[in-house]
Write an enzyme that holds these catalytic residues in place. Structure first.
Site, PDB file in Angstrom:
ATOM      1  CG  HIS A 109      38.924  42.499  36.806  1.00  0.00           C
ATOM      2  ND1 HIS A 109      38.360  42.247  35.580  1.00  0.00           N
ATOM      3  CD2 HIS A 109      38.615  41.413  37.567  1.00  0.00           C
ATOM      4  CE1 HIS A 109      37.753  41.070  35.591  1.00  0.00           C
ATOM      5  NE2 HIS A 109      37.891  40.556  36.790  1.00  0.00           N
ATOM      6  CG  ASP A 169      37.689  44.527  33.065  1.00  0.00           C
ATOM      7  OD1 ASP A 169      38.209  44.743  34.169  1.00  0.00           O
ATOM      8  OD2 ASP A 169      37.692  43.415  32.517  1.00  0.00           O
TER       9      ASP A 169
HETATM   10  C1  AWU Z   1      41.296  38.264  37.059  1.00  0.00           C
HETATM   11  C2  AWU Z   1      40.246  37.639  37.967  1.00  0.00           C
HETATM   12  O1  AWU Z   1      40.361  38.197  39.258  1.00  0.00           O
HETATM   13  C3  AWU Z   1      39.753  37.563  40.375  1.00  0.00           C
HETATM   14  O2  AWU Z   1      40.805  37.819  41.285  1.00  0.00           O
HETATM   15  P1  AWU Z   1      41.319  37.047  42.566  1.00  0.00           P
HETATM   16  O3  AWU Z   1      41.789  38.057  43.550  1.00  0.00           O
HETATM   17  O4  AWU Z   1      40.320  36.065  42.999  1.00  0.00           O
HETATM   18  O5  AWU Z   1      42.558  36.176  42.060  1.00  0.00           O
HETATM   19  P2  AWU Z   1      43.814  36.539  41.219  1.00  0.00           P
HETATM   20  O6  AWU Z   1      43.470  36.749  39.799  1.00  0.00           O
HETATM   21  O7  AWU Z   1      44.764  35.443  41.540  1.00  0.00           O
HETATM   22  O8  AWU Z   1      44.395  37.921  41.800  1.00  0.00           O
HETATM   23  C4  AWU Z   1      44.829  38.018  43.126  1.00  0.00           C
HETATM   24  C5  AWU Z   1      45.969  39.016  43.185  1.00  0.00           C
HETATM   25  O9  AWU Z   1      46.018  39.546  44.488  1.00  0.00           O
HETATM   26  C6  AWU Z   1      47.247  39.204  45.124  1.00  0.00           C
HETATM   27  N1  AWU Z   1      46.958  38.768  46.492  1.00  0.00           N
HETATM   28  C7  AWU Z   1      45.804  38.095  46.774  1.00  0.00           C
HETATM   29  C8  AWU Z   1      45.543  37.714  48.089  1.00  0.00           C
HETATM   30  C9  AWU Z   1      46.488  38.039  49.112  1.00  0.00           C
HETATM   31  O10 AWU Z   1      46.331  37.714  50.298  1.00  0.00           O
HETATM   32  N2  AWU Z   1      47.625  38.704  48.768  1.00  0.00           N
HETATM   33  C10 AWU Z   1      47.885  39.078  47.481  1.00  0.00           C
HETATM   34  O11 AWU Z   1      48.928  39.663  47.204  1.00  0.00           O
HETATM   35  C11 AWU Z   1      47.853  38.069  44.315  1.00  0.00           C
HETATM   36  O12 AWU Z   1      49.288  38.113  44.339  1.00  0.00           O
HETATM   37  C12 AWU Z   1      47.307  38.338  42.909  1.00  0.00           C
HETATM   38  O13 AWU Z   1      48.166  39.235  42.216  1.00  0.00           O
HETATM   39  C13 AWU Z   1      39.288  36.143  40.206  1.00  0.00           C
HETATM   40  O14 AWU Z   1      40.200  35.287  40.825  1.00  0.00           O
HETATM   41  C14 AWU Z   1      39.267  35.631  38.790  1.00  0.00           C
HETATM   42  O15 AWU Z   1      39.330  34.188  38.809  1.00  0.00           O
HETATM   43  C15 AWU Z   1      40.443  36.175  38.036  1.00  0.00           C
HETATM   44  O16 AWU Z   1      40.511  35.635  36.737  1.00  0.00           O
END
Ligand code: AWU
Length: 454
Positions: A23, A121
């Site tokens: 978020h 939010d």
């Molecule tokens: C809004 C809400 O946020 C949550 O976030 P979550 O981190 O699980 O997943 P993403 O929304 O894909 O956000 C993940 C973000 O972290 C980044 N990343 C993640 C892991 C890693 O190893 N490296 C990275 O760069 C990725 O590139 C993305 O931008 C829940 O999922 C929910 O389903 C979603 O709607």
């Protein structure tokens, strides 16, 4: 007079995202674009542990504001756990309660900063009430998830159960796939005062005449329109806010590994389940099976463990897995530079839990998605991925709803061989270039006119 940089005066916006990376990251991306192109000054408010990684890279006109949760929670929630990242799932309701009880501290921040607008939010209904009470200003909710999911959830809450959702393909409650999410909506914080669905719906209703949402009309226009009809408010899309990957030390090992996969070697799939979800032991075994199934498959798999539960990855992976995938598989613990990896030319597939930011990154970077939704909005995001033709979902076992490694391996092979899908993803990626900016311009102007009262 628009919001463009030519405006003489800056209008200030206070942003309050939920305490999760998934978020805070979209709020920060929105803040960067609003201050970069328009005359806004943004205060981004969260707990110190959530803001620490942003302190050294702040663009002009963005200011970080620390919000401290009540010290009465310090025993159950030590300060370094004031974030969902690595928080053991059973403490999530406690974190929500602690955040709710930080309203007095938030009211002090409102009075000291006196912003012109609050962007909040969908988990803190007390924030817009405080903004109206303390300063008489308007508030706008910013939905960091997709319109397909949020139009369904709002329909589910606002309509009697028998009312048919107008897009049956995404009615996963009727199809029995959404049970976990329904349970989540009906559950609540640890004082049992507020169910998640009431918390969510109060946030939507408290928003002024507009609601912001992180999506493109190009891929979710019909869902955004239905969401608007349900709310009786204007739903304003801001595009995908897909961030440009920043160069970070420590990423080079992974990028070098990718660079070494020359064009004669098999394509690479990137496997990640986001920044919040932790695979169970059984799920780890099934994912490993799915990656082993095709001996030609190269992969990068990000594995994560809850704080304090870190274990040697080979304790959690099947016996001998690391040896058997030596040379074609890279298992990364904790975190990987996802955006940079998805942009790499050798990456041909993305096995994702379908968190909304990950779905948008897969689409914008043109990488077909093997959808393995786990919780929350992810089942809807996965259905949307199939509906717009940019990926395929791995169906779960009918017997117990668990993930199945054999099925996962089959879908990976199918997606990697599907030339039509690859063409569709590339076409959509090109089509979306610049669309997001146009939607952001319109959103910035809409926020400006909301503040100006015009
Ligand atoms: C809004 C809400 O946020 C949550 O976030 P979550 O981190 O699980 O997943 P993403 O929304 O894909 O956000 C993940 C973000 O972290 C980044 N990343 C993640 C892991 C890693 O190893 N490296 C990275 O760069 C990725 O590139 C993305 O931008 C829940 O999922 C929910 O389903 C979603 O709607």
């Amino acid at each position: 007079m628009g919001a463009d940089r030519g405006s003489t005066k800056r209008r200030s916006i206070l942003m309050l995202p939920w305490l999760a990376h998934g978020h805070i990251s979209p709020f920060f991306e929105l803040a960067k674009r609003l201050t970069d192109h328009y005359s806004f000054h943004i205060y981004l408010c969260s707990t110190p542990v959530n803001l620490d990684h942003l302190r050294n890279t702040l663009p002009p006109f963005i200011q970080l504001v620390d919000l401290h949760l009540p010290s009465s929670f310090d025993k159950t929630l030590p300060p370094n756990s004031h974030t969902t990242k690595n928080l053991p799932p059973h403490l999530m309701p406690t974190l929500k309660s602690a955040f709710d009880q930080s309203e007095p501290a938030f009211s002090q921040i409102l009075n000291s900063l006196r912003p012109d607008l609050l962007i909040y939010d969908f988990l803190m209904p007390w924030a817009p009430r405080a903004a109206a009470r303390e300063l008489g200003i308007k508030s706008v909710v910013f939905i960091t998830g997709g319109a397909a999911c949020h139009s369904f959830v709002t329909h589910y809450i606002a309509h009697p159960p028998e009312t048919q959702f107008p897009f049956p393909n995404l009615d996963i409650v009727s199809s029995g796939e959404g049970q976990k999410t329904v349970e989540f909506l009906e559950s609540g914080d640890d004082q049992g005062r507020l169910s998640n669905k009431d918390r969510y719906f109060q946030c939507l209703k408290s928003s002024s005449e507009i609601v912001l949402i992180k999506t493109f009309r190009e891929i979710e226009g019909k869902y955004a329109d239905y969401f608007s009809k349900l709310l009786g408010k204007e739903v304003v899309t801001v595009g995908g806010l897909v961030r440009e990957p920043e160069a970070k030390t420590g990423d080079s090992d992974i990028i070098n590994w990718l660079d070494q996969r020359d064009h004669s070697s098999p394509p690479v799939v990137f496997v990640s389940f986001g920044s919040e979800y932790f695979l169970s032991m059984e799920e780890m075994v099934e994912v490993a099976k799915g990656l082993e199934r095709n001996k030609d498959l190269n992969f990068i798999w990000v594995v994560r463990f809850p704080e304090g539960a870190e274990q040697e990855k080979n304790l959690l992976l099947p016996e001998g897995f690391m040896e058997r995938v030596e040379g074609r598989g890279l298992v990364v613990e904790g975190w990987a530079p996802q955006a940079k990896i998805l942009q790499h030319e050798r990456v041909a597939g993305f096995v994702s839990h379908c968190g909304w930011s990950s779905v948008l990154e897969g689409i914008v970077y043109g990488v077909p998605i093997v959808a393995m939704p786990m919780q929350l909005d992810q089942p809807w995001d996965a259905k949307l991925v199939e509906e717009i033709g940019v990926g395929k979902e791995v169906r779960r076992r009918k017997s117990d709803g668990g993930i199945d490694g054999e099925e996962m391996g089959k879908v990976i092979d199918e997606v990697l061989r599907n030339e039509e899908m690859k063409g569709r993803v590339r076409e959509l990626s090109e089509k979306l270039q610049g669309k997001g900016d146009a939607e952001l311009v319109a959103a910035a102007d809409r926020l400006w006119s909301l503040i100006e009262g015009v």
